[in-house]
Design an enzyme around this catalytic site. Structure first.
Site, PDB file in Angstrom:
ATOM      1  N   GLY A  42      32.015  40.723  36.235  1.00  0.00           N
ATOM      2  CA  GLY A  42      32.977  39.762  36.769  1.00  0.00           C
ATOM      3  C   GLY A  42      34.377  39.877  36.171  1.00  0.00           C
ATOM      4  O   GLY A  42      35.232  39.036  36.443  1.00  0.00           O
ATOM      5  N   GLU A  45      37.479  42.648  40.211  1.00  0.00           N
ATOM      6  CA  GLU A  45      37.103  42.266  41.574  1.00  0.00           C
ATOM      7  C   GLU A  45      36.351  43.408  42.243  1.00  0.00           C
ATOM      8  O   GLU A  45      36.501  44.570  41.871  1.00  0.00           O
ATOM      9  CB  GLU A  45      38.368  41.981  42.397  1.00  0.00           C
ATOM     10  CG  GLU A  45      39.334  40.997  41.785  1.00  0.00           C
ATOM     11  CD  GLU A  45      38.885  39.545  41.969  1.00  0.00           C
ATOM     12  OE1 GLU A  45      37.987  39.302  42.801  1.00  0.00           O
ATOM     13  OE2 GLU A  45      39.409  38.668  41.262  1.00  0.00           O
ATOM     14  N   ASP A  56      49.393  43.886  40.539  1.00  0.00           N
ATOM     15  CA  ASP A  56      49.458  42.578  39.887  1.00  0.00           C
ATOM     16  C   ASP A  56      50.422  42.639  38.694  1.00  0.00           C
ATOM     17  O   ASP A  56      51.262  41.743  38.508  1.00  0.00           O
ATOM     18  CB  ASP A  56      48.055  42.168  39.420  1.00  0.00           C
ATOM     19  CG  ASP A  56      48.077  40.921  38.542  1.00  0.00           C
ATOM     20  OD1 ASP A  56      48.276  39.826  39.085  1.00  0.00           O
ATOM     21  OD2 ASP A  56      47.912  41.061  37.322  1.00  0.00           O
ATOM     22  N   LYS A  60      54.068  40.463  38.091  1.00  0.00           N
ATOM     23  CA  LYS A  60      54.406  39.705  36.884  1.00  0.00           C
ATOM     24  C   LYS A  60      55.645  40.288  36.198  1.00  0.00           C
ATOM     25  O   LYS A  60      56.492  39.554  35.681  1.00  0.00           O
ATOM     26  CB  LYS A  60      53.223  39.707  35.923  1.00  0.00           C
ATOM     27  CG  LYS A  60      52.029  38.909  36.471  1.00  0.00           C
ATOM     28  CD  LYS A  60      50.770  39.196  35.658  1.00  0.00           C
ATOM     29  CE  LYS A  60      49.572  38.403  36.141  1.00  0.00           C
ATOM     30  NZ  LYS A  60      48.297  38.967  35.601  1.00  0.00           N
ATOM     31  N   GLY A 163      41.262  33.210  32.811  1.00  0.00           N
ATOM     32  CA  GLY A 163      40.121  32.425  32.366  1.00  0.00           C
ATOM     33  C   GLY A 163      40.425  30.961  32.578  1.00  0.00           C
ATOM     34  O   GLY A 163      41.560  30.518  32.402  1.00  0.00           O
TER      35      GLY A 163
END
Lengths: 293, 293
Positions: A42, A45, A56, A60, A163
């Site tokens: 996990g 993805e 990603d 950022k 998280g």
């Protein structure tokens, strides 16, 4: 950092990539094996492209560039490489040379350009980081941003990038700030720049100067290194060190070259000529090196 | 961090000590030689005691403890060791075992104590830090504080701890904050706790549990290790690993023991008995080990 101009910053801003690169180094494992395991656990993805192809991290990094320099960075202007092409063997050679490979979002102000504002490198690519640098020890899913201010010098901010608990903590903090802002009537208390308020431009990656790690697969026979060195020399590209593990004459062996500061454009041209050599048996692997000078 | 209780933090908060320990490790040099050079270069004072004996780090650690836990820490309650007794040979054995020695200011909340507030370890001592931990790469005159929040997890804040420019940057930042506070009528915007507002107590170092690196100078003859292991075993102190470099029988050799979690009081008692053994030729060297679990 209100008294500072941010001259450059480096971010490890994608936890999935950092987790994969950390495990590849610690376990001597290949990208695809660690990715599969990360998906099972996990940490990645099922469709991992947004993470492992660097998109990603680019989003950022664009936001951080806007905060630091006040102009809007068009995502299509950000040069992006992911980590799919990083292999066990490159991590091993990097280790032997005293480096750790990290996916960095890099923003460097290349000078003020008068009314046109700041010209900045804004890019994301795997980078050889010296083992003695604090970013080399940012491991697993941790993120960090290394910020250089013209007054304060170098600073680092480190923590979990994702998280539910870490995210909850950050949201609570933002809410508390917003509540205090409302309570005292402040509209925008902290922002160093209102993003988009200034002008600026992203420098083309071909104009960026950096150092490089180059791995070639070459036939082990007399004259091979001479041919490659001649092409680099003709392009005014300097070699700072060479590793060629002992092989058997006539067989294909890795040849590692550490390259001094050179423009990306010169490297692109030289690599095209090197790839065309009969003694070069696979596409060259080029990874940029950052010394944080 | 407003949504967090700070469960522990670790600080490298004295640039002079960190500079000396960094150079001792990189150059394989002794404390006194590096100190003399640091004094010549202006990195250490002519009277270096405030720095190298850990007092400056203790002052800062007490302030951080007050900010994190809201009670006043009496400096005399802080257990302090400096770095004068750290030798080249201990740094070399630490390296061999995968650790770097850093002077850490350590604050650990040992639990809430009802109306009496928080009980906390507040101490400063040289510590073996695993090389893979981000604090192990905080080098030269840089400072860093590693903070664990119960929600956010682990975070790190890194930068120069001194120097006129870094100090100017910090003062400017504080002035800008104060100006914004005045402008919007806020009296105390940021403090997590008003220091001294809560109750709390510092735990006695003898009640603190930690791991240890132990270096003994012993005579290389049959039964030596058995005598030492028997004393440790009788004190319920577990050995996690042993290094004894090859020596000549009858000569004095170093014996390195890595010790599992044990109370400081048990170690103090055991070391008194070990020191009294005829085969132990010099006072034992004990350095605490932190695993950041």
């Amino acid at each position: 950092l209100v008294g500072n101009r941010i001259t450059r910053h480096y971010g490890i801003v994608n936890g999935t990539c950092n987790y994969i690169l950390t495990r590849m180094k610690m376990e001597g494992a290949e990208f695809s094996d660690v990715l599969a395991d990360a998906q099972r656990l996990g940490y990645a993805e099922a469709e991992p492209s947004l993470d492992v192809d660097g998109h990603d991290a680019a989003h950022k990094t664009g936001i951080l560039a806007s905060l630091a320099h006040g102009f809007w960075v068009n995502p299509k202007d950000i040069y992006v490489e992911g980590i799919r092409h990083i292999t066990k063997i490159d991590i091993q050679f990097a280790t032997q040379l005293g480096y750790t490979i990290k996916l960095l979002g890099i923003v460097k102000c290349a000078g003020e350009n008068g009314a046109k504002g700041c010209k900045a490198q804004v890019s994301v690519y795997p980078t050889l980081v010296p083992n003695s640098h604090v970013l080399a020890n940012v491991n697993q899913v941790f993120n960090a941003v290394y910020v250089r201010g013209d007054v304060v010098g170098d600073t680092l901010y480190y923590g979990r990038g994702a998280g539910q608990d870490a995210t909850a903590s950050a949201v609570l903090s933002d809410l508390a700030d917003a509540a205090l802002d409302r309570k005292c009537g402040a509209k925008n208390r902290v922002p160093p720049f209102v993003p988009h308020e200034r002008k600026g431009a992203v420098v083309d990656i071909q104009d960026v100067i950096s150092r490089y790690y180059l791995r070639l697969s070459v036939v082990d026979k007399p004259g091979t290194l001479a041919k490659i060195a001649a092409i680099l020399g003709a392009s005014k590209i300097g070699i700072s060190s060479v590793i060629q593990p002992e092989g058997h004459e006539g067989e294909s062996v890795p040849l590692i070259l550490m390259i001094h500061d050179a423009p990306n454009s010169a490297m692109t041209r030289a690599l095209k000529r090197i790839s065309a050599l009969g003694v070069v048996k696979a596409p060259p692997v080029m990874i940029r090196v950052e010394t944080f000078d």
